[in-house]
Motif scaffolding. Structure first.
Motif, PDB file in Angstrom:
ATOM      1  N   ARG A   1       2.211   3.318  -2.443  1.00 23.02           N
ATOM      2  CA  ARG A   1       2.337   3.576  -3.751  1.00 23.02           C
ATOM      3  C   ARG A   1       3.332   4.486  -4.511  1.00 23.02           C
ATOM      4  NH1 ARG A   1      -0.553  -0.770  -4.486  1.00 23.02           N
ATOM      5  NH2 ARG A   1      -0.755  -0.228  -6.697  1.00 23.02           N
TER       6      ARG A   1
ATOM      7  N   GLU B   1       5.482   3.342  -7.922  1.00 21.02           N
ATOM      8  CA  GLU B   1       5.383   4.084  -8.842  1.00 21.02           C
ATOM      9  C   GLU B   1       6.530   4.656  -9.242  1.00 21.02           C
ATOM     10  OE1 GLU B   1       3.076   8.430 -10.262  1.00 21.02           O
ATOM     11  OE2 GLU B   1       2.021   7.082  -9.074  1.00 21.02           O
TER      12      GLU B   1
ATOM     13  N   ASN C   1      -3.791  -3.604  -2.592  1.00 19.90           N
ATOM     14  CA  ASN C   1      -3.472  -2.469  -1.979  1.00 19.90           C
ATOM     15  C   ASN C   1      -3.108  -2.310  -0.435  1.00 19.90           C
ATOM     16  OD1 ASN C   1      -2.623   0.235  -2.019  1.00 19.90           O
ATOM     17  ND2 ASN C   1      -5.096   0.893  -1.695  1.00 19.90           N
TER      18      ASN C   1
ATOM     19  N   GLU D   1       7.669  -4.244  -7.955  1.00 15.79           N
ATOM     20  CA  GLU D   1       6.328  -4.689  -6.854  1.00 15.79           C
ATOM     21  C   GLU D   1       6.802  -5.934  -6.292  1.00 15.79           C
ATOM     22  OE1 GLU D   1       3.021  -5.261  -9.772  1.00 15.79           O
ATOM     23  OE2 GLU D   1       3.186  -3.351 -10.385  1.00 15.79           O
TER      24      GLU D   1
ATOM     25  N   VAL E   1       0.638  -5.753  -3.414  1.00 16.14           N
ATOM     26  CA  VAL E   1       0.529  -4.489  -4.380  1.00 16.14           C
ATOM     27  C   VAL E   1      -0.805  -4.589  -4.970  1.00 16.14           C
ATOM     28  CG1 VAL E   1       1.148  -3.509  -6.556  1.00 16.14           C
ATOM     29  CG2 VAL E   1       3.055  -4.182  -4.665  1.00 16.14           C
TER      30      VAL E   1
ATOM     31  N   ASP F   1       0.792  -1.527   0.096  1.00 16.40           N
ATOM     32  CA  ASP F   1       0.115   0.231   0.041  1.00 16.40           C
ATOM     33  C   ASP F   1       0.847   1.184  -0.047  1.00 16.40           C
ATOM     34  OD1 ASP F   1       0.999  -0.430   2.441  1.00 16.40           O
ATOM     35  OD2 ASP F   1      -0.751   0.220   3.267  1.00 16.40           O
TER      36      ASP F   1
END
Length: 270
Positions: A85, A89, A118, A109, A115, A83
């Motif tokens: 992110r 990214e 989340n 990931e 992932v 979670d």
């Protein structure tokens, strides 16, 4: 009068933050990021993608980018916590970077199931507590990730995370901090990030660097302990920062680590 005007402007900015609850668009360091994204002048890079834990629920891609010049190997991880992110990214973007020297290995990931859901933890719990000292990795996923680390024998490891508060300000949270092995450039990295990405009106968001004991069960500690890798764990925060700002801080942390360890060349210093 000028000082009064300056302070009034600062109060206005802080009032805006209080209303919006977030800060966005840090200054950044475009010259450094351009160096990371552009192919080196000395030749082409070679890229390869391979799966980790192929054929299992944990299967996740690993990207290897070899520069045209000899140099160290750096591994960058996102998504150890599913979670968080901003690190995921940033790591996805970093898988397209072009180092000037050495080899860049990226796993965006790391805990694929977490992932996709989340969630911080995966099916076997918190992945970043499954690398204890003097013991084997404690799950199928941890063992598979560690096999990949051992296969690439990194000189440098960077694990990208985010927290909910600020280290030293909010109890139990570790945001805006860099934990590192004894031989790392933690203080220099913190100084560079403060200069690039922390607005003057957020003094509590200045980065703190702290040396790790290497006795813990975290992935970056295991790499430093077992492989003598120079290792970093990077934490930004959701407190008063929006998602794009956290991503920018994560990609800048990665770019500075690569430059500090000789994988990126930026004329005149980064």
């Amino acid at each position: 009068m000028r000082r009064r005007t300056y302070l009034a402007g600062g109060a206005s900015v802080l009032a805006s933050i209080a209303v919006s609850g977030i800060v966005s668009q840090p200054a950044g360091n475009e010259r450094l990021l351009e160096a990371a994204r552009e192919s080196p002048d000395t030749g082409e890079v070679n890229s390869n993608t391979e799966p980790i834990l192929s054929g299992t629920d944990h299967e996740t891609p690993l990207y290897e980018i070899d520069a045209p010049n000899d140099g160290p190997t750096a591994m960058i991880f996102g998504g150890v916590h599913g979670d968080e992110r901003s690190g995921i990214e940033a790591a996805r973007e970093i898988s397209d970077w072009r180092p000037d020297a050495g080899t860049l290995v990226v796993v965006p990931e790391t805990n694929r199931v977490a992932v996709e859901n989340n969630e911080r933890r995966g099916v076997d719990g918190d992945l970043n507590r499954q690398f204890p000292a003097d013991r084997e990795p404690q799950s199928e996923l941890a063992a598979g990730i560690w096999d990949a680390v051992e296969a690439h024998q990194p000189d440098v490891v960077l694990d990208l995370h985010r927290s909910l508060g600020i280290y030293g300000l909010h109890q139990e949270f570790v945001g805006q901090a860099i934990f590192h092995s004894p031989d790392a450039h933690g203080e220099r990295l913190a100084d560079r990030l403060d200069e690039d990405a922390v607005p003057w009106y957020l003094p509590f968001h200045k980065f703190t660097a702290g040396e790790t004991s290497l006795t813990g069960p975290l992935l970056f500690q295991h790499a430093a302990r077992e492989l003598d890798a120079t290792a970093y764990l990077f934490e930004t925060t959701e407190f008063l920062l929006d998602h794009s700002t956290m991503v920018e801080m994560s990609r800048l942390a990665a770019a500075h680590v690569l430059e500090l360890h000789g994988l990126l060349e930026v004329g005149g210093g980064a």
